[in-house]
Design a protein around this motif. Structure first.
Motif, short mmCIF file in Angstrom:
data_model
loop_
_atom_site.label_atom_id
_atom_site.label_comp_id
_atom_site.label_asym_id
_atom_site.label_seq_id
_atom_site.Cartn_x
_atom_site.Cartn_y
_atom_site.Cartn_z
N SER B 21 60.96 11.75 -58.91
CA SER B 21 60.29 13.03 -59.16
C SER B 21 60.41 13.36 -60.65
N VAL B 22 59.42 14.03 -61.20
CA VAL B 22 59.51 14.42 -62.61
C VAL B 22 60.65 15.40 -62.86
N ASP B 23 61.22 15.99 -61.77
CA ASP B 23 62.35 16.90 -61.92
C ASP B 23 63.68 16.16 -61.97
N ASP B 24 63.68 14.88 -61.65
CA ASP B 24 64.91 14.09 -61.67
C ASP B 24 65.41 14.02 -63.12
N PRO B 25 66.73 14.22 -63.32
CA PRO B 25 67.24 14.21 -64.70
C PRO B 25 66.88 12.92 -65.46
N ARG B 26 66.79 11.81 -64.73
CA ARG B 26 66.45 10.56 -65.41
C ARG B 26 64.99 10.55 -65.84
N ALA B 27 64.13 11.14 -65.00
CA ALA B 27 62.71 11.25 -65.38
C ALA B 27 62.56 12.19 -66.57
N ILE B 28 63.36 13.27 -66.56
CA ILE B 28 63.31 14.21 -67.69
C ILE B 28 63.75 13.50 -68.98
N HIS B 29 64.78 12.65 -68.85
CA HIS B 29 65.24 11.90 -70.03
C HIS B 29 64.13 10.95 -70.53
#
Lengths: 250, 250
Positions: B21-29
């Motif tokens: 999900s784009v909300d996942d901290p890894r996606a945000i990174h």
């Protein structure tokens, strides 16, 4: 909450006695962390001066008085390493300053590297906080001696203004020609150690370092944070100057 | 605000592709720090497995898909050091875990020392955070290998459960018989290094260490914080295993 006691209170000037308000952070430390009572003796030191004992007297009228018995001057226990570090984020530089001071490098020069961000220099760290961190590191190490510390505009200026330059080393995990452990550093000789900023050296900085007779050296293949690389490499190089290794400074 | 890019994303299992999900901290990174766009390739690794590249695809429907090309297994790049550390304040243990993982010790065992405070063990650090810090250290170091990490009840248990024990060293600034640099550590041999808690060793722990054939060793006369002592001493001892020193593990 647990606190770790300060090892030493460092004063800027040698005085026979002083008086702090009980609101002074140092008085609070004496009370809450060291839990001193009137009659207790606490370790004090003077920057570039003696160590000694401070006799504590809580006056009962909002102050604490401390009278000192100073020993002879504390010998210079800094290791002959000049450390150059590329300007990195303030939180990184804070860790470098305090730990480099605790480890006792003689000199710590931050330089604006090509990959440093301009915002790094605007941090309040560079107003006064850096001086407090130097003192904190020396207090931790139970030493009266602080590294000379400055911030300069580029790598070239940092090299020119450094005290030491006999053995010249630069950390670089990517283009190192050898490991730091393959470099021979004769005892009694000083070392100039350059560590790049968080984003690493630029190619023109690498070329300049080679021109200036720096050996690009690695500490294995692992990519380390600036503060970890500084502590590990200064720890490694300091071994040349530990007692038992014949360093004249001991 | 400036961020320092993560060097490597470590996954727990080898997969052909995944979707966050784009909300996942890894996606945000991936989005905010690495500023990846569809078609970019990013470094990934699998714990105890291969390194490889992840091809990024922002789906436009609230997720990012990553498909992997894995290389062969990444060789074990840990150094044969077992590190025992006396339980200290959580903020200290955090720095030790992340940096010991980045430096690549094989093993990190925290033990309840006589001068450890009982409250130290109740920190949320010991629920799951310690595992995230191990991963963070390895990601920083660009490695797929994590130290084995555990927390035990006393020094004796820590010694008994350690993988390595050939050369046995304990840091002690007060009663050391020699400096760490005077200890001969043959190449290819492993090291068991014990570091006391923030308040130091008790006399009975010192006696036990001597009974167990540990050499009490110093790193100069400066009193260092636990995390600084760990990084400096592991940095110093790791030099035995850097490339060019004939270590079989390279």
């Amino acid at each position: 909450m647990a606190f770790v006691p300060l090892n030493l209170f460092l004063l800027k000037q040698e005085v026979a006695s002083l008086e702090w308000s009980v609101d002074d952070p140092r008085a609070i430390h004496l009370k809450k962390v060291l839990r001193t009572e009137t009659g207790d003796r606490v370790d004090f030191g003077v920057v570039d001066g003696p160590r000694g004992k401070g006799l504590v007297k809580w006056t009962g009228s909002g102050t604490v008085q401390i009278s000192f018995e100073w020993n002879g001057p504390h010998p210079n226990d800094l290791v002959p390493i000049s450390l150059l570090v590329g300007l990195s984020r303030p939180q990184t530089c804070r860790k470098v300053i305090e730990q480099a001071s605790a480890l006792g490098v003689s000199e710590l020069i931050f330089f604006r590297a090509e990959k440093s961000q301009p915002s790094y220099e605007k941090s309040s760290l560079w107003d006064e906080e850096w001086q407090r961190l130097l003192i904190k590191g020396a207090e931790q190490a139970f030493s009266c001696h602080l590294p000379r510390c400055e911030k300069v505009n580029c790598l070239e200026t940092a090299i020119q203004s450094s005290l030491f330059s006999t053995t010249r080393l630069a950390l670089d995990v990517y283009e190192a020609s050898q490991s730091l452990s393959e470099v021979t550093i004769p005892n009694n000789e000083n070392t100039l150690l350059a560590v790049g900023p968080e984003r690493g050296w630029s190619q023109s900085e690498r070329e300049f370092l080679r021109d200036q007779k720096f050996t690009l050296s690695h500490m294995g293949q692992r990519v380390l944070r600036v503060e970890t690389a500084v502590v590990a490499s200064v720890g490694y190089l300091s071994a040349n100057y530990w007692p038992g290794r014949g360093w004249a400074g001991e």
